[in-house]
Scaffold this motif. Structure first.
Motif, short mmCIF file in Angstrom:
data_model
loop_
_atom_site.label_atom_id
_atom_site.label_comp_id
_atom_site.label_asym_id
_atom_site.label_seq_id
_atom_site.Cartn_x
_atom_site.Cartn_y
_atom_site.Cartn_z
N LEU A 131 5.22 -32.88 36.91
CA LEU A 131 4.97 -34.35 37.44
C LEU A 131 3.41 -34.41 38.01
CD1 LEU A 131 5.90 -37.23 37.49
CD2 LEU A 131 7.02 -36.62 39.77
N THR A 132 2.62 -35.08 37.20
CA THR A 132 1.04 -35.10 37.68
C THR A 132 0.80 -36.87 37.90
OG1 THR A 132 0.55 -33.22 36.72
CG2 THR A 132 -1.19 -34.58 37.47
N TYR A 133 0.35 -37.19 38.92
CA TYR A 133 -0.16 -38.44 39.34
C TYR A 133 -1.51 -38.52 39.10
CZ TYR A 133 4.61 -39.39 41.14
OH TYR A 133 5.99 -39.49 41.20
N VAL A 134 -2.10 -39.77 38.41
CA VAL A 134 -3.47 -40.09 37.99
C VAL A 134 -3.88 -41.35 38.91
CG1 VAL A 134 -4.93 -40.35 36.27
CG2 VAL A 134 -3.04 -38.86 35.82
N PRO A 135 -4.43 -41.21 39.94
CA PRO A 135 -4.69 -42.37 40.83
C PRO A 135 -5.99 -43.14 40.19
CG PRO A 135 -5.55 -40.31 41.87
CD PRO A 135 -4.75 -39.81 40.74
N GLU A 136 -6.78 -42.64 39.50
CA GLU A 136 -7.89 -43.16 38.89
C GLU A 136 -8.23 -42.99 37.63
OE1 GLU A 136 -10.82 -42.83 42.99
OE2 GLU A 136 -11.31 -41.54 41.46
N ILE A 137 -8.63 -43.95 36.80
CA ILE A 137 -8.85 -43.77 35.48
C ILE A 137 -10.41 -44.36 35.20
CG2 ILE A 137 -6.69 -44.10 34.69
CD1 ILE A 137 -7.35 -47.08 33.92
N ARG A 138 -11.09 -43.87 33.99
CA ARG A 138 -12.26 -44.46 33.68
C ARG A 138 -11.93 -45.44 32.56
NH1 ARG A 138 -15.80 -42.43 29.38
NH2 ARG A 138 -14.26 -40.66 29.28
N GLU A 139 -12.70 -46.72 32.77
CA GLU A 139 -12.19 -47.71 31.98
C GLU A 139 -13.76 -48.51 31.44
OE1 GLU A 139 -10.31 -49.72 29.38
OE2 GLU A 139 -9.23 -48.13 30.50
N ASP A 140 -13.90 -48.95 30.30
CA ASP A 140 -15.04 -49.71 29.73
C ASP A 140 -14.99 -50.89 30.46
OD1 ASP A 140 -16.46 -51.54 28.09
OD2 ASP A 140 -16.63 -49.71 26.74
N ALA A 141 -16.26 -51.45 30.86
CA ALA A 141 -16.47 -52.86 31.32
C ALA A 141 -15.57 -53.81 30.43
CB ALA A 141 -17.73 -53.20 31.75
N ASP A 142 -15.67 -53.69 29.30
CA ASP A 142 -15.00 -54.88 28.17
C ASP A 142 -13.76 -54.99 28.64
OD1 ASP A 142 -17.53 -55.65 27.06
OD2 ASP A 142 -17.36 -54.22 25.62
N ASN A 143 -13.02 -53.93 29.14
CA ASN A 143 -11.59 -53.93 29.17
C ASN A 143 -11.01 -54.26 30.68
OD1 ASN A 143 -11.32 -53.20 26.64
ND2 ASN A 143 -11.49 -50.90 27.15
N LEU A 144 -12.21 -54.88 31.71
CA LEU A 144 -11.80 -55.21 32.94
C LEU A 144 -12.23 -56.73 32.91
CD1 LEU A 144 -13.70 -52.18 34.55
CD2 LEU A 144 -11.12 -52.29 33.95
N GLU A 145 -11.22 -57.39 33.85
CA GLU A 145 -11.35 -58.58 34.12
C GLU A 145 -11.26 -58.63 35.80
OE1 GLU A 145 -7.59 -61.37 34.19
OE2 GLU A 145 -8.52 -61.58 32.08
N VAL A 158 -11.70 -46.87 38.16
CA VAL A 158 -10.75 -47.89 38.57
C VAL A 158 -9.70 -47.15 39.40
CG1 VAL A 158 -9.07 -49.57 38.11
CG2 VAL A 158 -11.34 -49.37 36.88
N ARG A 159 -9.56 -47.34 40.70
CA ARG A 159 -8.32 -46.73 41.35
C ARG A 159 -7.13 -47.61 41.23
NH1 ARG A 159 -6.86 -43.04 44.81
NH2 ARG A 159 -8.81 -42.21 45.10
N LEU A 160 -6.13 -47.21 40.49
CA LEU A 160 -5.10 -48.12 40.15
C LEU A 160 -4.24 -48.39 41.36
CD1 LEU A 160 -3.86 -46.19 37.13
CD2 LEU A 160 -5.11 -48.34 37.06
N ASP A 161 -3.64 -49.51 41.58
CA ASP A 161 -2.87 -50.04 42.42
C ASP A 161 -1.40 -49.14 42.52
OD1 ASP A 161 -4.31 -52.11 43.21
OD2 ASP A 161 -3.43 -53.46 42.16
N LYS A 162 -1.05 -48.50 41.59
CA LYS A 162 0.14 -47.76 41.33
C LYS A 162 -0.34 -46.54 40.48
CE LYS A 162 5.00 -47.34 40.55
NZ LYS A 162 6.05 -47.89 40.52
#
Length: 78
Positions: A61-75, A47-51
């Motif tokens: 200071l390190t920015y993380v633009p994307e995360i890996r997320e389980d489908a159960d935690n996505l709406e 998931v590419r985060l909006d922020k």
């Protein structure tokens, strides 16, 4: 079997943002993003985060633009 989520779909993270701070050392300011692709792990999505999140585990200071997320935690959102 869960339906596939198409790349480009807009999603909301249903995991509380505080969970990321405690368990993943990430500070998230938003709970929405866009599906980039399916991850190699079953039922996980990139998931590419909006922020971008901030990595709290780095000394610089390190920015993380994307995360890996389980489908159960996505709406899906419109």
């Amino acid at each position: 079997m869960r339906p596939e989520i198409a790349p480009g779909a807009r999603v909301r993270l249903t995991t509380p943002l505080a969970w990321f701070r405690v368990n993943a050392d990430l500070a998230l300011d938003c709970d929405t993003g866009t599906i980039e692709r399916k991850d190699v792990w079953a039922d996980y999505w990139i998931v590419r985060l909006d922020k971008p999140a901030i990595d709290l585990d780095c000394t610089a200071l390190t920015y993380v633009p994307e995360i890996r997320e389980d489908a159960d935690n996505l709406e899906l959102i419109e």
